[in-house]
Every structure is written in structure tokens, then in C-alpha cells.
Write a protein that holds these residues in place. Structure first.
Motif, PDB file in Angstrom:
ATOM      1  N   SER A  74      -8.391   2.875  -8.176  1.00 29.15           N
ATOM      2  CA  SER A  74      -7.208   3.542  -8.492  1.00 29.15           C
ATOM      3  C   SER A  74      -7.327   4.950  -8.883  1.00 29.15           C
ATOM      4  CB  SER A  74      -6.276   2.790  -9.522  1.00 29.15           C
ATOM      5  OG  SER A  74      -5.871   1.674  -8.792  1.00 29.15           O
ATOM      6  N   SER A  75      -8.163   5.415  -9.545  1.00 26.06           N
ATOM      7  CA  SER A  75      -8.477   6.627  -9.873  1.00 26.06           C
ATOM      8  C   SER A  75      -8.422   7.840  -8.785  1.00 26.06           C
ATOM      9  CB  SER A  75      -9.738   6.949 -10.789  1.00 26.06           C
ATOM     10  OG  SER A  75     -10.843   6.655 -10.032  1.00 26.06           O
ATOM     11  N   ILE A  76      -8.927   7.245  -7.612  1.00 25.15           N
ATOM     12  CA  ILE A  76      -8.869   8.112  -6.369  1.00 25.15           C
ATOM     13  C   ILE A  76      -7.507   8.024  -5.809  1.00 25.15           C
ATOM     14  CG2 ILE A  76     -10.117   8.451  -4.215  1.00 25.15           C
ATOM     15  CD1 ILE A  76     -12.635   7.195  -5.398  1.00 25.15           C
ATOM     16  N   ILE A  77      -7.221   6.988  -5.532  1.00 29.04           N
ATOM     17  CA  ILE A  77      -6.062   6.550  -4.703  1.00 29.04           C
ATOM     18  C   ILE A  77      -4.521   7.155  -5.227  1.00 29.04           C
ATOM     19  CG2 ILE A  77      -4.650   4.738  -3.519  1.00 29.04           C
ATOM     20  CD1 ILE A  77      -7.220   2.998  -3.133  1.00 29.04           C
ATOM     21  N   ARG A  78      -4.629   6.883  -6.701  1.00 26.92           N
ATOM     22  CA  ARG A  78      -3.443   7.372  -7.515  1.00 26.92           C
ATOM     23  C   ARG A  78      -3.312   8.966  -7.029  1.00 26.92           C
ATOM     24  NH1 ARG A  78      -0.290   4.629 -10.572  1.00 26.92           N
ATOM     25  NH2 ARG A  78      -0.160   6.380 -12.177  1.00 26.92           N
ATOM     26  N   LYS A  79      -4.469   9.649  -7.070  1.00 25.27           N
ATOM     27  CA  LYS A  79      -4.345  11.080  -6.957  1.00 25.27           C
ATOM     28  C   LYS A  79      -3.630  11.285  -5.516  1.00 25.27           C
ATOM     29  CE  LYS A  79      -8.476  12.466  -9.715  1.00 25.27           C
ATOM     30  NZ  LYS A  79      -9.749  12.818  -9.672  1.00 25.27           N
ATOM     31  N   HIS A  80      -4.026  10.678  -4.492  1.00 24.11           N
ATOM     32  CA  HIS A  80      -3.408  10.777  -3.163  1.00 24.11           C
ATOM     33  C   HIS A  80      -2.147  10.428  -3.023  1.00 24.11           C
ATOM     34  CE1 HIS A  80      -7.465  11.699  -1.501  1.00 24.11           C
ATOM     35  NE2 HIS A  80      -8.029  10.516  -1.731  1.00 24.11           N
ATOM     36  N   ILE A  81      -1.460   9.453  -3.814  1.00 21.99           N
ATOM     37  CA  ILE A  81      -0.278   9.005  -3.959  1.00 21.99           C
ATOM     38  C   ILE A  81       0.490  10.164  -4.701  1.00 21.99           C
ATOM     39  CG2 ILE A  81       1.495   7.788  -5.078  1.00 21.99           C
ATOM     40  CD1 ILE A  81      -0.590   5.213  -4.854  1.00 21.99           C
ATOM     41  N   PHE A  82       0.014  10.867  -5.613  1.00 24.96           N
ATOM     42  CA  PHE A  82       0.633  11.883  -6.357  1.00 24.96           C
ATOM     43  C   PHE A  82       0.979  13.120  -5.477  1.00 24.96           C
ATOM     44  CE2 PHE A  82       1.041  15.817  -8.832  1.00 24.96           C
ATOM     45  CZ  PHE A  82       1.665  15.573  -9.949  1.00 24.96           C
ATOM     46  N   HIS A  83       0.070  13.425  -4.501  1.00 20.82           N
ATOM     47  CA  HIS A  83      -0.161  14.433  -3.539  1.00 20.82           C
ATOM     48  C   HIS A  83       1.060  14.038  -2.564  1.00 20.82           C
ATOM     49  CE1 HIS A  83      -1.250  17.648  -0.975  1.00 20.82           C
ATOM     50  NE2 HIS A  83      -1.255  16.790   0.183  1.00 20.82           N
ATOM     51  N   GLN A  84       1.384  12.927  -2.310  1.00 19.08           N
ATOM     52  CA  GLN A  84       2.433  12.691  -1.296  1.00 19.08           C
ATOM     53  C   GLN A  84       3.607  13.069  -1.928  1.00 19.08           C
ATOM     54  OE1 GLN A  84       0.120  12.277   1.493  1.00 19.08           O
ATOM     55  NE2 GLN A  84       1.916  11.675   2.106  1.00 19.08           N
ATOM     56  N   PHE A  85       3.911  12.493  -3.117  1.00 23.21           N
ATOM     57  CA  PHE A  85       5.369  12.953  -3.933  1.00 23.21           C
ATOM     58  C   PHE A  85       5.432  14.210  -3.861  1.00 23.21           C
ATOM     59  CE2 PHE A  85       4.689   8.593  -6.467  1.00 23.21           C
ATOM     60  CZ  PHE A  85       5.250   7.983  -5.482  1.00 23.21           C
ATOM     61  N   GLU A  86       4.408  14.817  -4.129  1.00 19.43           N
ATOM     62  CA  GLU A  86       4.151  16.529  -4.068  1.00 19.43           C
ATOM     63  C   GLU A  86       4.730  17.090  -2.838  1.00 19.43           C
ATOM     64  OE1 GLU A  86       1.580  20.429  -5.746  1.00 19.43           O
ATOM     65  OE2 GLU A  86       0.667  18.216  -5.532  1.00 19.43           O
ATOM     66  N   GLU A  87       4.081  16.656  -1.881  1.00 23.18           N
ATOM     67  CA  GLU A  87       4.509  17.184  -0.527  1.00 23.18           C
ATOM     68  C   GLU A  87       5.839  16.896  -0.155  1.00 23.18           C
ATOM     69  OE1 GLU A  87       3.473  14.748   3.371  1.00 23.18           O
ATOM     70  OE2 GLU A  87       1.730  16.523   3.244  1.00 23.18           O
ATOM     71  N   ALA A  88       6.388  15.757  -0.826  1.00 25.63           N
ATOM     72  CA  ALA A  88       7.886  15.273  -0.448  1.00 25.63           C
ATOM     73  C   ALA A  88       8.896  16.209  -1.302  1.00 25.63           C
ATOM     74  CB  ALA A  88       8.064  13.634  -0.769  1.00 25.63           C
ATOM     75  N   LEU A  89       8.323  16.494  -2.316  1.00 23.59           N
ATOM     76  CA  LEU A  89       8.956  17.698  -3.294  1.00 23.59           C
ATOM     77  C   LEU A  89       9.228  18.885  -2.447  1.00 23.59           C
ATOM     78  CD1 LEU A  89      10.379  18.458  -5.742  1.00 23.59           C
ATOM     79  CD2 LEU A  89       8.257  18.950  -6.704  1.00 23.59           C
ATOM     80  N   THR A  90       8.176  19.364  -2.004  1.00 19.30           N
ATOM     81  CA  THR A  90       7.982  20.750  -1.380  1.00 19.30           C
ATOM     82  C   THR A  90       8.901  20.744   0.028  1.00 19.30           C
ATOM     83  OG1 THR A  90       5.974  21.097  -1.997  1.00 19.30           O
ATOM     84  CG2 THR A  90       6.501  22.430  -0.312  1.00 19.30           C
TER      85      THR A  90
END
Length: 310
Positions: free
Chosen positions: A254-270
């Protein structure tokens, strides 16, 4: 290796409207040296530019070395799923891949990779460097080397590098099956590598033995030109895949995968901001806040300071 009645290595190759490239891809496989039999599992996904006819010609010239699966209409890649099943069930010991617009450059590529995997049963994949070529923009060509920064790569390393594309460089032990989450992601190249890493380590070879081609008709370029709704749909598919992956591994990574999930939200925001979708941008900011409160607050404060400064 003495059994010549069944292929020892199966090469999966999917193509669609790649008439200018498919011969190069097929020739790169057919030139491979070695005492073991190699079979190409080739599919054409309803091409209309002459690719279909080229595939048929190669099949006629090499009937025992090519299995050809064709669709009358474009299935948007679904046909390749049948190709995986056909290859995996054919009895091959090893599987390689090469998209119809990529190609292999070293006639000893398979020999080198097979010898490596035969010598170490703890390895599941042999992967190597590749040249990345941009059609019409030759000045941007480069060699894609070891992105993992280590020779022997474990599952955690593969999960950390998201996404990664070394499709034409892979040789792996036949996994027989694929998990359900493999078919739900946009980046199947990375999903495959993750699955293979569950069976053993991956070894990265320095040899440059393949070309990964970037051109206007390529899938990566096509996605970039899509409208906002389709871009967001792709983003959300990636996010759903990561969530499913986290559950599959019982949150062990989870510590690895959750970082990628956060990045996806960030990309969607952008994406939302760039397309003037304020409500959508706010919605993804809330998702970021819920997912990682501290990180989102830090990013938001930095953004506001930058805006006030300028």
C-alpha cells in the motif's frame, strides 16, 4: 529443447493499421538464431491499410512459424486477449512480445535471454535496454536503459516504477494464465510485468536489442489527442486498476501503490484545470485531500504562494 514438435518460444505480436512497420517487426523475429523452435502468434485487429494482406503473405511464406488470428472489424485490442490464451496453451516454455510497430535488432536476442533464464530458475523474466525512436523527430531518439538502477529486480521495484514500457524487450516463463486485473488497466505492459514479478525476480540486461517506436499513429500519441472526457476516463481506469491491485496484494504494498493513486488524482486535477472544468478540479482536490491530507495541504499552500508571488 529437443522437442521440435512444439515451439519453445512463443512471440505475441498484435497489429492494427501498421502497414509501414509490420514487416520490420516480423523480420526481426524470423531472423532469430537458435536451436530451439520459435513461433509467432500474430493478430490483426481489422486493419484497413494493407496490414492484413501483409500478415497473410507472411503466414503463407512461413506456415509453420506463424499462427495468424484476424478480425473483420476492429475489436479495440480484445483480439489480443485470445492471442495470449492461444500462446500460453500452446506448450511454449518461454514467451516474448513485440508490437507491430516495434522491432528486434539483434539476431541473438532470444538466445541470450533463454540462456540467462535457463541458468537461473529463480528468474521469471529477462529484460534488456531498447532504443526509443521518434518518427520524424530523429533528434529526440535515445536509449532507454535500466530504469530500476539494479540488475536484479523484485516485485516492489516493479510496483514503484509506474508505468514502464519494455514490451519488445521481455522474455518470460510461460505463466499459463493472467489475473483479472490485467484486463482492466490501460497500461497492460506494466500490469504484465507486475504479474510476472510475482513468480520470480526480473534480470535487466544492458544489451540494446530492440526498438520501441514512437510515431503519430502510436497509441500513446493517440490518447494525448483525445477530448477531456476520454482523458479523464483513461485516468480513472488507471486509478481503478491501482485500487484493485492494492486489494489483490492484501495491501502489502500500500505504501507504494497509494503514492501512484495520489498521482492519478493529481493528474486528473491538472487535466480539469487545463480544460477549465472547475467543479471537476475541486472534486479531484477533495479526493487528494481524503487520500493524503498532509501532502495535499502542502501542495495547496505551495500553489497559493506561487500564485500570490506572481
Amino acid at each position: 529443447m529437443s522437442d521440435v514438435t512444439a515451439p519453445f518460444v512463443g512471440v505475441i505480436m498484435g497489429t492494427y493499421n501498421q502497414a509501414n512497420y509490420i514487416s520490420h517487426a516480423l523480420d526481426g523475429v524470423l531472423m532469430q538464431r537458435g536451436e530451439f523452435p520459435v513461433k509467432i502468434f500474430l493478430s490483426d485487429d481489422g486493419s484497413t491499410d494493407g496490414t492484413r494482406e501483409i500478415c497473410q503473405k507472411y503466414k503463407e511464406q512461413h506456415p509453420d512459424r506463424i499462427y495468424l488470428l484476424m478480425s473483420e472489424e476492429n475489436t479495440k485490442g480484445k483480439i489480443v486477449e485470445s492471442l495470449y490464451d492461444k500462446c500460453f496453451s500452446s506448450g511454449v516454455k518461454y514467451v516474448a512480445m513485440c508490437e507491430g510497430d516495434d522491432y528486434w535488432t539483434d539476431p541473438r536476442k532470444l538466445i541470450k535471454q533463454v540462456e540467462l533464464l535457463e541458468s537461473d530458475l529463480h528468474l521469471s523474466v529477462a529484460i534488456h535496454s531498447q532504443a526509443v525512436i521518434f518518427d520524424g523527430m530523429e533528434g529526440q531518439n535515445f536509449v532507454q536503459g535500466n530504469i530500476f538502477c539494479k540488475k536484479r529486480v523484485a516485485l516492489e521495484d516493479v510496483l514503484a516504477c509506474f508505468p514502464c514500457n519494455f514490451t519488445a524487450s521481455l522474455l518470460f516463463r510461460n505463466p499459463k494464465t493472467l489475473p483479472s486485473w490485467f484486463y482492466t488497466t490501460v497500461s497492460r505492459d506494466h500490469a504484465l510485468l507486475i504479474w510476472l514479478a510475482t513468480f520470480g525476480d526480473i534480470y535487466f540486461m544492458d544489451d540494446v536489442m530492440a526498438v520501441y517506436r514512437q510515431h503519430p499513429a502510436g497509441i500513446t500519441k493517440t490518447i494525448a489527442k483525445k477530448p477531456f472526457e476520454e482523458l479523464i476516463a483513461v485516468n480513472e481506469r488507471k486509478t481503478s486498476f491501482l485500487v484493485e491491485l492494492d486489494g489483490y496484494f492484501n495491501k502489502k504494498y500500500s505504501s507504494i501503490i497509494r503514492k501512484h493513486i495520489f498521482h492519478q488524482f493529481e493528474e486528473a486535477l491538472t487535466l480539469s484545470r487545463l480544460h477549465g472544468r472547475r467543479f471537476s478540479a475541486f472534486r479531484y482536490w477533495l479526493k487528494m485531500l481524503q487520500h493524503d491530507y498532509a501532502r495535499t495541504v502542502r501542495m495547496s499552500v505551495a500553489f497559493l504562494i506561487k500564485r500570490l508571488h506572481f
